[in-house]
Design a protein around this motif. Structure first.
Motif, mmCIF file in Angstrom:
data_model
loop_
_atom_site.group_PDB
_atom_site.id
_atom_site.type_symbol
_atom_site.label_atom_id
_atom_site.label_comp_id
_atom_site.label_asym_id
_atom_site.label_seq_id
_atom_site.Cartn_x
_atom_site.Cartn_y
_atom_site.Cartn_z
ATOM 1 N N SER A 1 0.864 -1.176 0.000
ATOM 2 C CA SER A 1 0.000 0.000 0.000
ATOM 3 C C SER A 1 0.899 1.223 0.000
ATOM 4 C CB SER A 1 -0.940 0.003 1.212
ATOM 5 O OG SER A 1 -0.211 -0.028 2.423
ATOM 6 N N VAL A 2 0.383 2.329 -0.518
ATOM 7 C CA VAL A 2 1.148 3.568 -0.634
ATOM 8 C C VAL A 2 0.679 4.563 0.428
ATOM 9 C CG1 VAL A 2 1.746 5.500 -2.159
ATOM 10 C CG2 VAL A 2 1.459 3.209 -3.119
ATOM 11 N N HIS A 3 1.647 5.226 1.056
ATOM 12 C CA HIS A 3 1.351 6.209 2.100
ATOM 13 C C HIS A 3 2.201 7.450 1.843
ATOM 14 C CE1 HIS A 3 -0.620 3.024 4.460
ATOM 15 N NE2 HIS A 3 0.261 2.278 3.832
ATOM 16 N N ASP A 4 1.589 8.610 2.003
ATOM 17 C CA ASP A 4 2.379 9.826 1.818
ATOM 18 C C ASP A 4 2.620 10.497 3.161
ATOM 19 O OD1 ASP A 4 -0.197 10.746 2.202
ATOM 20 O OD2 ASP A 4 -0.243 12.031 0.457
ATOM 21 N N TYR A 5 3.631 11.339 3.181
ATOM 22 C CA TYR A 5 3.983 12.088 4.380
ATOM 23 C C TYR A 5 4.556 13.425 3.949
ATOM 24 C CZ TYR A 5 8.842 10.725 3.439
ATOM 25 O OH TYR A 5 10.068 10.552 2.851
ATOM 26 N N GLU A 6 4.596 14.346 4.891
ATOM 27 C CA GLU A 6 5.122 15.686 4.627
ATOM 28 C C GLU A 6 6.639 15.614 4.513
ATOM 29 O OE1 GLU A 6 4.921 19.653 3.786
ATOM 30 O OE2 GLU A 6 3.183 18.400 4.222
ATOM 31 N N TYR A 7 7.161 15.831 3.328
ATOM 32 C CA TYR A 7 8.608 15.807 3.107
ATOM 33 C C TYR A 7 9.168 17.182 3.416
ATOM 34 C CZ TYR A 7 13.115 15.488 0.731
ATOM 35 O OH TYR A 7 14.459 15.500 0.451
ATOM 36 N N ALA A 8 10.092 17.234 4.388
ATOM 37 C CA ALA A 8 10.704 18.508 4.790
ATOM 38 C C ALA A 8 12.218 18.320 4.800
ATOM 39 C CB ALA A 8 10.196 18.930 6.157
ATOM 40 N N PRO A 9 12.891 18.577 3.665
ATOM 41 C CA PRO A 9 14.318 18.282 3.563
ATOM 42 C C PRO A 9 15.199 18.987 4.579
ATOM 43 C CG PRO A 9 13.605 19.647 1.725
ATOM 44 C CD PRO A 9 12.369 19.233 2.480
ATOM 45 N N GLY A 10 14.794 20.126 5.088
ATOM 46 C CA GLY A 10 15.621 20.843 6.054
ATOM 47 C C GLY A 10 15.284 20.499 7.491
ATOM 48 N N GLY A 11 14.368 19.568 7.689
ATOM 49 C CA GLY A 11 13.864 19.300 9.031
ATOM 50 C C GLY A 11 14.487 18.127 9.745
ATOM 51 N N GLY A 12 15.624 17.646 9.315
ATOM 52 C CA GLY A 12 16.270 16.537 10.020
ATOM 53 C C GLY A 12 16.188 15.247 9.234
ATOM 54 N N LEU A 13 16.234 14.145 9.944
ATOM 55 C CA LEU A 13 16.270 12.827 9.319
ATOM 56 C C LEU A 13 14.932 12.501 8.661
ATOM 57 C CD1 LEU A 13 18.178 11.028 12.188
ATOM 58 C CD2 LEU A 13 19.127 11.870 10.041
ATOM 59 N N SER A 71 5.111 11.285 10.796
ATOM 60 C CA SER A 71 3.988 11.724 9.971
ATOM 61 C C SER A 71 2.937 10.633 9.774
ATOM 62 C CB SER A 71 4.498 12.206 8.614
ATOM 63 O OG SER A 71 3.434 12.596 7.787
ATOM 64 N N ILE A 72 3.391 9.391 9.550
ATOM 65 C CA ILE A 72 2.410 8.321 9.318
ATOM 66 C C ILE A 72 2.041 7.583 10.598
ATOM 67 C CG2 ILE A 72 2.927 8.032 6.869
ATOM 68 C CD1 ILE A 72 4.668 5.687 7.486
ATOM 69 N N GLY A 73 2.685 7.958 11.711
ATOM 70 C CA GLY A 73 2.308 7.430 13.017
ATOM 71 C C GLY A 73 2.738 6.001 13.289
ATOM 72 N N VAL A 74 3.957 5.657 12.880
ATOM 73 C CA VAL A 74 4.456 4.306 13.131
ATOM 74 C C VAL A 74 5.814 4.357 13.831
ATOM 75 C CG1 VAL A 74 3.200 3.281 11.184
ATOM 76 C CG2 VAL A 74 5.545 4.083 10.849
ATOM 77 N N ASP A 75 6.191 3.246 14.424
ATOM 78 C CA ASP A 75 7.475 3.094 15.095
ATOM 79 C C ASP A 75 8.605 3.319 14.087
ATOM 80 O OD1 ASP A 75 9.789 2.134 16.352
ATOM 81 O OD2 ASP A 75 8.797 0.362 17.160
ATOM 82 N N PRO A 76 9.609 4.137 14.399
ATOM 83 C CA PRO A 76 10.728 4.362 13.475
ATOM 84 C C PRO A 76 11.446 3.073 13.065
ATOM 85 C CG PRO A 76 10.798 5.977 15.225
ATOM 86 C CD PRO A 76 9.725 4.987 15.594
ATOM 87 N N ALA A 77 11.369 2.026 13.882
ATOM 88 C CA ALA A 77 12.001 0.748 13.530
ATOM 89 C C ALA A 77 11.322 0.112 12.319
ATOM 90 C CB ALA A 77 11.963 -0.208 14.715
ATOM 91 N N CYS A 78 10.083 0.536 12.016
ATOM 92 C CA CYS A 78 9.336 -0.006 10.870
ATOM 93 C C CYS A 78 9.574 0.786 9.592
ATOM 94 C CB CYS A 78 7.839 -0.017 11.161
ATOM 95 S SG CYS A 78 7.368 -1.046 12.542
#
Length: 165
Positions: free
Chosen positions: A19-31, A39-46
């Motif tokens: 499935s496809v999910h989008d998120y706010e891409y902010a190149p100057g905002g860190g990793l 943004s998508i509300g999941v554990d960073p390990a995923c």
């Protein structure tokens, strides 16, 4: 599916469920991977980041590792019989893969590179991997991700060391 990219077309043509999910891409905002997880509300390990490296300045390799992990470049080099590995210049990576920085995917690359998937990712029921454009990820099982690109699964990453207090 909200958007078609070479990565999503590749997965669809191979019959891989995703499935496809989008998120706010902010190149100057860190990793970026950490931004995607938040943004998508999941554990960073995923959420897996996709990096393109060079082993001994001659062997291009695509790495897929958890967003909250650091890559062990010596282990990556050793997998390919090399002495060292380093990040590839974004322009060179884009020319090889067909993806611009921030949108690199292991799926549907213009020149398919060898892919190494962090063994830690295999512990997750589903992972989120770049879908071939900035602000876009696919949700996929790690087993399907590994199989569709014939990725090596290896111990190439670890969480960052805790800050000294």
């Amino acid at each position: 599916m909200t958007e078609q990219t070479s990565a999503t077309r590749f997965l669809a043509s191979h019959g891989v469920p995703f499935s496809v999910h989008d998120y706010e891409y902010a190149p100057g905002g860190g990793l970026i991977g950490m931004q995607a997880a938040s943004s998508i509300g999941v554990d960073p390990a995923c959420v897996l980041k996709t990096l393109v490296v060079e082993v001994d300045r001659t062997i291009p390799v695509c790495l897929v590792v958890p967003a909250d992990h650091k890559v062990n470049f010596k282990k990556v080099a050793a997998l390919f019989g090399g002495r060292n590995a380093r990040m590839m210049a974004p322009e060179k990576s884009a020319a090889l893969t067909g993806f611009r920085s921030g949108g690199t995917s292991p799926f549907g690359q213009a020149t398919p590179l060898p892919v190494v998937l962090s063994d830690i990712a295999m512990d997750q029921p589903h992972v989120y991997i770049n879908a071939g454009d900035r602000g876009l990820v696919v949700r996929i099982t790690p087993v399907d991700a590994q199989k569709v690109v014939d990725a090596k699964v290896a111990d190439i990453s670890a969480p960052p060391a805790p800050a000294a207090g």
